[in-house]
Motif scaffolding. Sequence first.
Motif, PDB file in Angstrom:
ATOM      1  N   UNK A 124       0.825  -1.202   0.000  1.00  0.00           N
ATOM      2  CA  UNK A 124       0.000   0.000   0.000  1.00  0.00           C
ATOM      3  C   UNK A 124       0.863   1.257   0.000  1.00  0.00           C
ATOM      4  N   UNK A 125       2.005   1.189   0.692  1.00  0.00           N
ATOM      5  CA  UNK A 125       2.933   2.319   0.699  1.00  0.00           C
ATOM      6  C   UNK A 125       3.478   2.569  -0.709  1.00  0.00           C
ATOM      7  N   UNK A 126       3.810   1.482  -1.408  1.00  0.00           N
ATOM      8  CA  UNK A 126       4.327   1.612  -2.769  1.00  0.00           C
ATOM      9  C   UNK A 126       3.282   2.226  -3.698  1.00  0.00           C
ATOM     10  N   UNK A 154      10.610   3.225  -2.245  1.00  0.00           N
ATOM     11  CA  UNK A 154       9.321   3.466  -1.586  1.00  0.00           C
ATOM     12  C   UNK A 154       8.858   2.202  -0.868  1.00  0.00           C
ATOM     13  N   UNK A 155       9.009   1.056  -1.521  1.00  0.00           N
ATOM     14  CA  UNK A 155       8.626  -0.216  -0.894  1.00  0.00           C
ATOM     15  C   UNK A 155       9.473  -0.485   0.342  1.00  0.00           C
ATOM     16  N   UNK A 218      15.192   7.608   3.563  1.00  0.00           N
ATOM     17  CA  UNK A 218      14.370   7.386   2.368  1.00  0.00           C
ATOM     18  C   UNK A 218      14.415   8.603   1.445  1.00  0.00           C
ATOM     19  N   UNK A 219      14.308   9.791   2.033  1.00  0.00           N
ATOM     20  CA  UNK A 219      14.326  11.019   1.234  1.00  0.00           C
ATOM     21  C   UNK A 219      15.678  11.228   0.568  1.00  0.00           C
ATOM     22  N   UNK A 220      16.760  10.861   1.265  1.00  0.00           N
ATOM     23  CA  UNK A 220      18.099  11.003   0.691  1.00  0.00           C
ATOM     24  C   UNK A 220      18.290  10.106  -0.532  1.00  0.00           C
TER      25      UNK A 220
END
Length: 262
Positions: A124-126, A154-155, A218-220
């Motif tokens: 769902x996040x993906x 993202x996953x 994750x953002x990096x």
Amino acid sequence: MSADSLATPLGGSLNWIAVWRRNYLAWKKAALASLLGHLAEPLIYLFGLGAGLGVMVGHVDGVSYTAFLAAGMVATSAMTAATFETIYAAFGRMEGQGTWEAMLYTQLRLGDIVLGEMAWAATKAALAGVGIATVAAVLGYTQWLSLIYVLPVVALTGLAFASLGMVVTALAPSYDYFIFYQTLVITPILFLSGAVFPVDQLPFVFQTVARFLPLAHAIELIRPIMLGHPVVEVCFHVSALSFYIVIPFFVSTALLRRRLLR
């Protein structure tokens, strides 16, 4: 439900797929509403802050503020979707609906259920993260090809926050306690991780804190991919996200075993 079903970590390497499939079949009946719900908040941030602050801020790190923000919202949507799936939906299947109890009467073990719930939350996040990235691509803030490279990150982000969410689910006596996690943990993570503004603009203490936050890692990874910049320290950021997947998984499984044996 036998003690063995709780004592054995995993019943089989692929048993978690049955849990994932069960959740998917239940979800697809209301898939559209679910997706819109997960996309709403990041899109509000993207268009609200992007249109408002973007005019005043102009450019950040050589790109428009909206493009900078869009990458942050991709990671944020993954965090939000995975968190809500584990602290609300998974808790409901464990506590109110009796779904977990029924599963534990089969060949599934507690570890299979936890891993299946995490995998479903990451799915769902993906979907949520790629949804935001698609909007960014349509508006010209990233290249379409970047979506291919963003999806695995993202996953991975979804798995990290799903694993953390399972620890909270194991500890929470009721739904009422989840608001503390959202307010005192998730919201500060959002604003300290560089999703809305650069981390290097924060005081040194907060910059130090940000280095330990999963969303910052994750953002990096996601932001350079979406902006077409070189990605640095890939192994370090992937390892940090993996740490947040593996350690909380074993912690939540142990806490859930203790909880279900009461």
